[in-house]
Design a protein around this motif. Sequence first.
Motif, short mmCIF file in Angstrom:
data_model
loop_
_atom_site.label_atom_id
_atom_site.label_comp_id
_atom_site.label_asym_id
_atom_site.label_seq_id
_atom_site.Cartn_x
_atom_site.Cartn_y
_atom_site.Cartn_z
N PHE A 9 0.94 -1.58 -0.47
CA PHE A 9 -0.29 0.01 -0.06
C PHE A 9 1.27 1.03 -0.01
O PHE A 9 0.84 2.55 -0.63
CB PHE A 9 -1.20 0.01 1.14
CG PHE A 9 -2.14 -1.28 0.53
CD1 PHE A 9 -3.09 -0.55 -0.08
CD2 PHE A 9 -1.78 -2.05 1.95
CE1 PHE A 9 -4.25 -1.58 -0.19
CE2 PHE A 9 -4.10 -2.99 1.35
CZ PHE A 9 -4.26 -2.33 0.74
N ARG A 13 0.27 3.66 -3.56
CA ARG A 13 -0.24 5.13 -2.91
C ARG A 13 1.26 6.26 -3.37
O ARG A 13 0.38 7.10 -4.08
CB ARG A 13 0.49 5.29 -1.15
CG ARG A 13 -0.53 6.31 -1.04
CD ARG A 13 -0.45 6.80 0.79
NE ARG A 13 -1.25 6.36 1.60
CZ ARG A 13 -0.39 5.25 2.04
NH1 ARG A 13 1.15 4.40 2.38
NH2 ARG A 13 -1.45 4.07 2.81
N PHE A 17 -1.38 6.12 -7.10
CA PHE A 17 -2.48 6.84 -6.83
C PHE A 17 -1.85 8.11 -5.70
O PHE A 17 -2.77 8.88 -5.34
CB PHE A 17 -2.85 6.31 -5.34
CG PHE A 17 -3.68 4.69 -6.11
CD1 PHE A 17 -4.79 5.00 -6.14
CD2 PHE A 17 -2.99 3.95 -5.76
CE1 PHE A 17 -5.88 4.14 -6.80
CE2 PHE A 17 -3.81 2.36 -6.41
CZ PHE A 17 -4.50 2.39 -6.96
N ARG A 20 -2.35 9.76 -2.36
CA ARG A 20 -3.00 9.53 -1.32
C ARG A 20 -4.35 8.00 -2.09
O ARG A 20 -4.78 7.92 -3.06
CB ARG A 20 -3.86 11.17 -1.33
CG ARG A 20 -5.19 10.61 -0.89
CD ARG A 20 -5.92 12.37 -0.50
NE ARG A 20 -6.84 12.42 0.57
CZ ARG A 20 -8.08 12.35 0.13
NH1 ARG A 20 -8.66 12.20 -1.06
NH2 ARG A 20 -9.37 12.95 1.08
N LEU A 21 -4.33 7.88 -0.79
CA LEU A 21 -5.23 6.35 -0.39
C LEU A 21 -6.52 6.76 -0.13
O LEU A 21 -6.36 6.96 1.35
CB LEU A 21 -4.90 4.87 -0.48
CG LEU A 21 -3.99 4.22 -1.27
CD1 LEU A 21 -3.88 3.17 -0.54
CD2 LEU A 21 -4.12 4.08 -2.54
N GLN A 25 -10.70 2.67 -2.34
CA GLN A 25 -9.50 2.47 -3.53
C GLN A 25 -8.60 1.60 -2.30
O GLN A 25 -8.57 0.19 -2.55
CB GLN A 25 -8.34 3.71 -3.45
CG GLN A 25 -8.89 4.12 -4.14
CD GLN A 25 -7.97 5.78 -5.30
OE1 GLN A 25 -7.67 6.59 -3.82
NE2 GLN A 25 -7.92 6.36 -5.62
N VAL A 26 -8.35 1.63 -0.98
CA VAL A 26 -8.00 0.28 0.18
C VAL A 26 -9.10 -0.98 -0.22
O VAL A 26 -8.62 -1.69 -0.01
CB VAL A 26 -7.80 1.12 1.48
CG1 VAL A 26 -6.98 -0.03 2.18
CG2 VAL A 26 -6.25 1.97 0.63
N LEU A 29 -9.40 -2.35 -3.26
CA LEU A 29 -7.67 -3.73 -3.44
C LEU A 29 -7.49 -4.86 -3.15
O LEU A 29 -7.34 -5.20 -3.52
CB LEU A 29 -6.56 -2.99 -3.36
CG LEU A 29 -5.78 -1.07 -4.10
CD1 LEU A 29 -4.98 0.15 -3.54
CD2 LEU A 29 -5.26 -1.63 -5.31
#
Length: 202
Positions: A9, A13, A17, A20-21, A25-26, A29
């Motif tokens: 992550f 990120r 991304f 910023r996630l 989105q988290v 994923l």
Amino acid sequence: MAHNRHAFFDFVRTRLFKGRLVTGQVEGLTAILDGWRERGGQDEHPPLAYVLATAFHETAATMQPVRETLAASDRSAIARLDAAFAAGRLGSVKTPYWRPDADGKSWLGRGLVQLTHRRNYEAMSNVTGIDLVADPCRAMEMPVSVAILIEGMRRGSFTGRKLGDYFGQAGADWVGARKIINGSDRAELVARHARGFAEALQ
């Protein structure tokens, strides 16, 4: 894979991304990573990276199941598609497949990978065990959408081309793998995203 998720992550990120996630989105994923692991694919980084990149591209980086045009409702998506079709912006489309059929159902694109046309909803009903013909909107449910994404790409359900055709002992064909979904459309772009996800998975 599980114990490397924090590093994964952190990497995506920054790399994919823009620093910023958000929660969605988290969650998206995580659902794809879990879905892949549950299907016994934990050590296959390149094909998993390509699956993640496909969802990233097809959902405009939201990693959530979306409707075609990113509309909030079927009605809005149909209106947007009709307008684009009338303006000649959908050059490859001969028949407006999104318009409601005799039963009032629309076969517009939905999910983590844009599932379109009744025949594809029928095919993915067989793959997932969920009756998507009775209720095509179920393709918007995360577990169903993850199954469509992963199994559809593994089995070659979308175009006849599958992950195993591009990833294996001979290496990874990041650009050619776009044929699993959509010919050569944005193939270089999706390949670039996939290489980023592959680095994150290592």
